[in-house]
Write a protein that holds these residues in place. Structure first.
Motif, PDB file in Angstrom:
ATOM      1  N   THR A 148      68.116   3.674  21.262  1.00  0.00           N
ATOM      2  CA  THR A 148      68.080   2.387  21.962  1.00  0.00           C
ATOM      3  C   THR A 148      67.340   2.517  23.290  1.00  0.00           C
TER       4      THR A 148
ATOM      5  N   SER B 224      63.590   2.965  22.745  1.00  0.00           N
ATOM      6  CA  SER B 224      62.889   1.766  22.271  1.00  0.00           C
ATOM      7  C   SER B 224      62.785   0.699  23.366  1.00  0.00           C
ATOM      8  N   LYS B 225      63.744   0.626  24.264  1.00  0.00           N
ATOM      9  CA  LYS B 225      63.755  -0.425  25.287  1.00  0.00           C
ATOM     10  C   LYS B 225      63.084  -0.027  26.604  1.00  0.00           C
ATOM     11  N   TYR B 226      63.120   1.278  26.952  1.00  0.00           N
ATOM     12  CA  TYR B 226      62.725   1.675  28.302  1.00  0.00           C
ATOM     13  C   TYR B 226      61.598   2.703  28.374  1.00  0.00           C
TER      14      TYR B 226
END
Length: 188
Positions: A167, A170-172
């Motif tokens: 997670t 993928s986000k940061y």
């Protein structure tokens, strides 16, 4: 206490190899974990991080963080150098040191750490070693500078360490640099 960890490393877009590396060793009553971020990216950075990993693999017993930082600084001389966060968790006590721009976030116990300025293998004046007592349920997140530290902790609620790493990546992730995320959960 036990440390359960997972990590993900992604090279800079367009590169095959990453200059980031992770080292983990679990012994009976302690865990050593580190995120290494060699300067730059690509083949030469990967060679530098391999030198750091070899140095950590050659250690025996339960060395302290200061000794490990000194070892890395010595072994990385003549390379392009690296930033690193090195942590030892022994009997629920976390000892750590960051040189350069590898981040440590804690979901749980507040960790009073300040990065030591410098580059392992090139310039290192004074190391700032921190110590803190951890409790079961604490979650530590180590990030190379290829991942933004401005995370939203609620995104990770209910996720195991592996899923939390995915997670966060993928986000940061910042695609212009090598990126590493390590999540270490403190368990009974």
């Amino acid at each position: 206490m036990k440390v359960s960890e997972s990590h993900v490393i992604v090279p800079k877009d367009g590169e095959q190899l990453s200059g980031d590396a992770v080292f983990v060793r679990h012994l009976d009553r302690s865990s050593l974990f580190a995120v290494i971020d060699a300067l730059g990216h690509g083949d030469r950075a990967a060679e530098t991080s391999a030198v750091a990993l070899d140095a950590l693999k050659e250690t025996s017993g339960n060395p302290g963080v200061g000794e490990l930082i000194d070892l890395l600084h010595t072994r990385l001389r003549g390379t392009r150098g690296a930033a690193a966060m090195v942590c030892v968790c022994r009997d629920g006590q976390l000892e750590g040191c960051s040189v350069g721009n590898v981040e440590l976030l804690s979901l749980g116990t507040r960790i009073p750490w300040v990065p030591s300025p410098g580059i392992l293998g090139a310039s290192l004046r004074r190391t700032r070693i921190f110590e803190v007592k951890l409790v079961p349920g604490d979650r530590l997140i180590l990030l190379s500078d290829g991942v933004s530290p401005r995370i939203e902790p609620s995104l990770l609620r209910g996720q195991n360490a592996h899923d939390a790493c995915r997670t966060l990546m993928s986000k940061y992730r910042r695609p212009h640099d090598d990126a590493t995320v390590m999540v270490a959960d403190i368990e009974l």
